[in-house]
Design an enzyme around this catalytic site. Structure first.
Site: not given
Ligand code: 0O3
Ligand code: SF4
Length: 330
Positions: A289, A118, A187, A146, A148, A245
């Site tokens: 997600s 992202c 994030t 995690h 990220e 998530s």
């Molecule tokens: O980071 P998170 O475990 O919340 O990830 P998800 O559930 O795939 O949601 C998208 C958010 C993301 C890609 C990172 O900000």
């Molecule tokens: Fe980007 Fe993660 Fe925020 Fe969605 S939740 S906008 S993927 S930083």
């Protein structure tokens, strides 16, 4: 155990043909897919169109089984490590981001890769590089393990970024008070917990610098604010999302802190009718997600047990859209 009938404090609709009072369902908005998730899924779909199947994806593109299974059916193959990607096959990096070593290794192997990180996660990566150039040690607020967090820690050499998860971790940091530190955050954190951790950092290290607002993204904070708007009037809040998530788990915590019972569910079929005992008003949201189809599926499941009286509660309008990587634009 919950009482068999709805909470007497909650105004009840008339009983339906089954003799059950209607279930008021407050559907939070914004909920579900954010711009980063939309973009990541589109990258995999377009990569399959362009290169043909199979397209490999390193890690779940987003943390949702339904999304992953749909992409598998279209020709995506999910693996955890780059070593599992055969030579000559394109690979997509997940929305959560990857350590620098991953694209470097892909280049070394001559793999075609597409980065679905992202843009708001990439922004944190760039901030990390900038702070490193300025010679500031970085304190990163996030959840250990995690993807990220692994990706962001992997933007700078080992030993130049320290992870903290809690206020207690801040108290244990052994830098001198006047150290020139900086901080960055994951994030998808809890807005409220992070504000406390940042304030603890600022108290201990008055010279610490950080982003104007913490790096928690617009989608994470909007979804948490939307839950805060509904949860105080709910007996139960259901959050559609996966156990891995981060942003979905934070929504469960937010609802609980508002005094509601809250449960994370992945699919409608998981809902046990006994959960609705004593429930007059139910809140519903979905992590960033979780596809909207699953929101409908959950409402349909609830309707198997009670007459559903649905009400949408919108706290803000989202219009964010992110551009696709250049390789997929023409
Ligand atoms: O980071 P998170 O475990 O919340 O990830 P998800 O559930 O795939 O949601 C998208 C958010 C993301 C890609 C990172 O900000
Ligand atoms: Fe980007 Fe993660 Fe925020 Fe969605 S939740 S906008 S993927 S930083």
């Amino acid at each position: 155990m919950n009482a068999p009938f709805p909470n007497p404090d909650t105004p009840q609709a008339n009983p339906d043909a089954r003799g059950m009072p209607a279930l008021k369902v407050l559907v939070a908005s914004p909920r579900g897919f954010c711009a980063g998730v939309d973009r990541a899924i589109e990258i995999v779909e377009r990569a399959i169109d362009r290169y043909g199947a199979p397209v490999f994806v390193r890690h779940e593109i987003v943390h949702n089984r339904y999304v992953v299974d749909e992409l598998k059916a279209k020709g995506a193959v999910f693996v955890e490590e780059l070593d599992e990607v055969p030579d000559g096959v394109p690979v997509v990096f997940s929305a959560h981001g990857v350590p620098k070593a991953v694209p470097a290794k892909a280049e070394e192997r001559g793999l075609d890769y597409l980065d679905a990180t992202c843009p708001l996660v990439s922004k944190v990566h760039r901030q990390a590089e900038r702070q490193l150039e300025k010679g500031r040690h970085i304190i990163f607020v996030g959840h250990a393990g995690h993807p990220e967090v692994i990706g962001t820690l992997g933007q700078v050499p080992e030993g130049t970024m320290t992870l903290v998860e809690t206020i207690e971790d801040v108290a244990r940091l052994d830098f001198p008070k006047e150290e020139e530190l900086s901080f960055l955050t994951q994030t998808t954190l809890s807005v409220d917990d992070t504000a406390e951790i940042v304030s603890a950092l600022q108290t201990r290290f008055p010279n610490i610098v950080g982003p104007k607002a913490e790096d928690i993204c617009y989608a994470t904070s909007n979804r948490q604010a939307a839950v805060k708007a509904i949860a105080p009037s709910c007996d139960l809040v259901l959050v559609i999302g996966a156990p891995n998530s981060s942003n979905s788990l934070r929504l469960v915590e937010v609802a609980e802190r508002c005094g509601a019972d809250a449960k994370l569910v992945q699919r409608g079929a998981e809902i046990d009718p006994s959960w609705l005992d004593g429930v007059g008003t139910l809140g519903l949201t979905a992590g960033a997600s979780a596809p909207e189809k699953l929101v409908r599926e959950v409402i349909d499941r609830l309707a198997e047990f009670r007459t559903v009286d649905e009400e949408k509660v919108r706290t803000v309008e989202e219009k964010m859209v992110f551009k696709l990587p250049r390789q997929l634009m023409d």
